[in-house]
Design a protein around this motif. Structure first.
Motif, PDB file in Angstrom:
ATOM      1  N   ARG A 182     -14.560   6.829  -5.855  1.00 54.06           N
ATOM      2  CA  ARG A 182     -13.984   5.540  -5.502  1.00 54.06           C
ATOM      3  C   ARG A 182     -14.250   5.115  -4.063  1.00 54.06           C
ATOM      4  O   ARG A 182     -14.119   3.929  -3.749  1.00 54.06           O
ATOM      5  CB  ARG A 182     -12.475   5.558  -5.782  1.00 54.06           C
ATOM      6  N   LEU A 183     -14.630   6.068  -3.205  1.00 54.16           N
ATOM      7  CA  LEU A 183     -15.011   5.727  -1.832  1.00 54.16           C
ATOM      8  C   LEU A 183     -16.500   5.953  -1.615  1.00 54.16           C
ATOM      9  O   LEU A 183     -17.265   5.009  -1.452  1.00 54.16           O
ATOM     10  CB  LEU A 183     -14.177   6.526  -0.827  1.00 54.16           C
ATOM     11  N   PHE A 184     -16.935   7.216  -1.640  1.00 53.15           N
ATOM     12  CA  PHE A 184     -18.348   7.504  -1.379  1.00 53.15           C
ATOM     13  C   PHE A 184     -19.268   6.863  -2.413  1.00 53.15           C
ATOM     14  O   PHE A 184     -20.397   6.490  -2.090  1.00 53.15           O
ATOM     15  CB  PHE A 184     -18.576   9.014  -1.340  1.00 53.15           C
ATOM     16  N   GLY A 185     -18.802   6.728  -3.648  1.00 55.55           N
ATOM     17  CA  GLY A 185     -19.629   6.151  -4.694  1.00 55.55           C
ATOM     18  C   GLY A 185     -19.688   4.636  -4.682  1.00 55.55           C
ATOM     19  O   GLY A 185     -20.541   4.049  -5.360  1.00 55.55           O
ATOM     20  N   GLN A 186     -18.797   3.990  -3.932  1.00 53.67           N
ATOM     21  CA  GLN A 186     -18.710   2.536  -3.959  1.00 53.67           C
ATOM     22  C   GLN A 186     -19.019   1.872  -2.631  1.00 53.67           C
ATOM     23  O   GLN A 186     -19.276   0.661  -2.592  1.00 53.67           O
ATOM     24  CB  GLN A 186     -17.292   2.124  -4.384  1.00 53.67           C
ATOM     25  N   LEU A 187     -18.992   2.637  -1.540  1.00 55.34           N
ATOM     26  CA  LEU A 187     -19.107   2.055  -0.208  1.00 55.34           C
ATOM     27  C   LEU A 187     -20.301   2.646   0.535  1.00 55.34           C
ATOM     28  O   LEU A 187     -20.649   3.810   0.329  1.00 55.34           O
ATOM     29  CB  LEU A 187     -17.823   2.317   0.590  1.00 55.34           C
ATOM     30  N   PRO A 188     -20.915   1.889   1.435  1.00 53.15           N
ATOM     31  CA  PRO A 188     -22.105   2.367   2.147  1.00 53.15           C
ATOM     32  C   PRO A 188     -21.751   3.336   3.271  1.00 53.15           C
ATOM     33  O   PRO A 188     -20.596   3.458   3.694  1.00 53.15           O
ATOM     34  CB  PRO A 188     -22.713   1.083   2.706  1.00 53.15           C
ATOM     35  N   ASP A 189     -22.778   4.008   3.773  1.00 51.61           N
ATOM     36  CA  ASP A 189     -22.580   5.028   4.801  1.00 51.61           C
ATOM     37  C   ASP A 189     -21.971   4.474   6.085  1.00 51.61           C
ATOM     38  O   ASP A 189     -21.265   5.195   6.803  1.00 51.61           O
ATOM     39  CB  ASP A 189     -23.922   5.695   5.149  1.00 51.61           C
ATOM     40  N   GLU A 190     -22.201   3.207   6.390  1.00 46.93           N
ATOM     41  CA  GLU A 190     -21.677   2.660   7.644  1.00 46.93           C
ATOM     42  C   GLU A 190     -20.182   2.336   7.571  1.00 46.93           C
ATOM     43  O   GLU A 190     -19.576   1.924   8.584  1.00 46.93           O
ATOM     44  CB  GLU A 190     -22.453   1.399   8.055  1.00 46.93           C
ATOM     45  N   THR A 191     -19.562   2.539   6.424  1.00 46.55           N
ATOM     46  CA  THR A 191     -18.129   2.275   6.281  1.00 46.55           C
ATOM     47  C   THR A 191     -17.336   3.104   7.277  1.00 46.55           C
ATOM     48  O   THR A 191     -17.482   4.320   7.370  1.00 46.55           O
ATOM     49  CB  THR A 191     -17.666   2.614   4.858  1.00 46.55           C
ATOM     50  N   VAL A 192     -16.471   2.435   8.036  1.00 43.60           N
ATOM     51  CA  VAL A 192     -15.633   3.101   9.026  1.00 43.60           C
ATOM     52  C   VAL A 192     -14.357   3.590   8.331  1.00 43.60           C
ATOM     53  O   VAL A 192     -13.669   2.819   7.663  1.00 43.60           O
ATOM     54  CB  VAL A 192     -15.277   2.165  10.187  1.00 43.60           C
ATOM     55  N   VAL A 193     -14.053   4.873   8.509  1.00 45.46           N
ATOM     56  CA  VAL A 193     -12.881   5.502   7.905  1.00 45.46           C
ATOM     57  C   VAL A 193     -11.799   5.637   8.970  1.00 45.46           C
ATOM     58  O   VAL A 193     -12.017   6.243  10.021  1.00 45.46           O
ATOM     59  CB  VAL A 193     -13.227   6.888   7.327  1.00 45.46           C
ATOM     60  N   HIS A 194     -10.619   5.082   8.681  1.00 44.23           N
ATOM     61  CA  HIS A 194      -9.473   5.160   9.582  1.00 44.23           C
ATOM     62  C   HIS A 194      -8.422   6.058   8.927  1.00 44.23           C
ATOM     63  O   HIS A 194      -7.697   5.616   8.029  1.00 44.23           O
ATOM     64  CB  HIS A 194      -8.889   3.772   9.829  1.00 44.23           C
ATOM     65  N   PRO A 195      -8.317   7.334   9.339  1.00 42.67           N
ATOM     66  CA  PRO A 195      -7.391   8.268   8.694  1.00 42.67           C
ATOM     67  C   PRO A 195      -5.974   8.153   9.260  1.00 42.67           C
ATOM     68  O   PRO A 195      -5.748   7.529  10.303  1.00 42.67           O
ATOM     69  CB  PRO A 195      -8.000   9.625   9.018  1.00 42.67           C
ATOM     70  N   GLY A 196      -5.050   8.800   8.578  1.00 39.85           N
ATOM     71  CA  GLY A 196      -3.654   8.752   8.982  1.00 39.85           C
ATOM     72  C   GLY A 196      -3.327   9.573  10.206  1.00 39.85           C
ATOM     73  O   GLY A 196      -2.245   9.423  10.795  1.00 39.85           O
TER      74      GLY A 196
END
Length: 218
Positions: A182-196
């Motif tokens: 749902r994340l790696f399979g749907q979004l490109p590598d440049e996606t910025v991840v903001h963790p908790g």
């Protein structure tokens, strides 16, 4: 530990939004503020702790103190410590994953499901249900033309691995499967991840580690 009075950092200014963060509480949670540049509407991700600091963050985004909604990524106590007070002070709506909503210490006005869309002014955030850290954990994805996507993952994805699943193999597999699909399979590598907690990363930085995470089992 309190962060009241600590500086607010504007993490990103996109074509449609301003993105801010504040580290709060004894577990160094990160609360995030999204401000629609077209309308001034605002959404807070995780009212984790330190109500004065979070209300300062809200005013940094919009001096009127407008806060339209608070999304709680999951039920754990370190992510909800200021929730009731922030809702009371701001009049914002409260949103959370359906399976976690009944466990929060404040009202929930909207129960979120996978594929839902949360509107914040002109912004559209897509809800991703990530099962494993808690039953109702959700992430939020912001896509705008011309900008890298952004995803707020709560405690489901960090630099270096997925969130804690208590040593339960089934929960770990569920979470990693959802994160991969749902994340790696749907979004490109440049996606910025903001963790908790902790620092941001990108999907591209983490993608090469997926097989190793599955092999180690946590």
């Amino acid at each position: 530990m309190t962060t009241t009075g600590a500086p607010t950092r504007t993490t990103t200014r996109t074509t449609t939004a301003e993105l801010r963060e504040r580290h709060v509480g004894p577990m160094d949670n990160v609360s995030y503020l999204l401000t629609c540049r077209a309308t001034g509407a605002q959404l807070l991700v995780d009212a984790a702790a330190d109500t004065p600091a979070l209300l300062d963050l809200v005013r940094a985004g919009n001096p009127s103190g407008r806060l339209d909604a608070v999304v709680t990524t999951h039920r754990h106590h370190d992510h909800v410590g200021a929730l009731a007070d922030v809702l009371r002070a701001s009049g914002a709506r409260s949103l959370a994953g359906a399976a976690d909503a009944g466990h929060l210490p404040a009202r929930v006005d909207r129960r979120l499901a996978h594929g839902d869309v949360v509107a914040v002014g002109a912004l559209r955030l897509h809800v991703v249900h990530l099962r494993g850290h808690t039953p109702g954990s959700v992430a939020l994805v912001l896509r705008t033309a011309g900008d890298a996507p952004h995803v707020w993952t709560g405690d489901s994805l960090f630099p270096g691995g997925v969130g804690n699943t208590g040593g339960d193999a089934a929960r770990f597999t569920s979470l990693l499967d959802d994160v991969e699909d749902r994340l790696f399979g749907q979004l490109p590598d440049e996606t910025v991840v903001h963790p908790g907690h902790g620092a941001p990363t990108t999907l591209g930085e983490q993608r090469p580690q997926l097989a190793a995470w599955r092999e180690r089992g946590w």
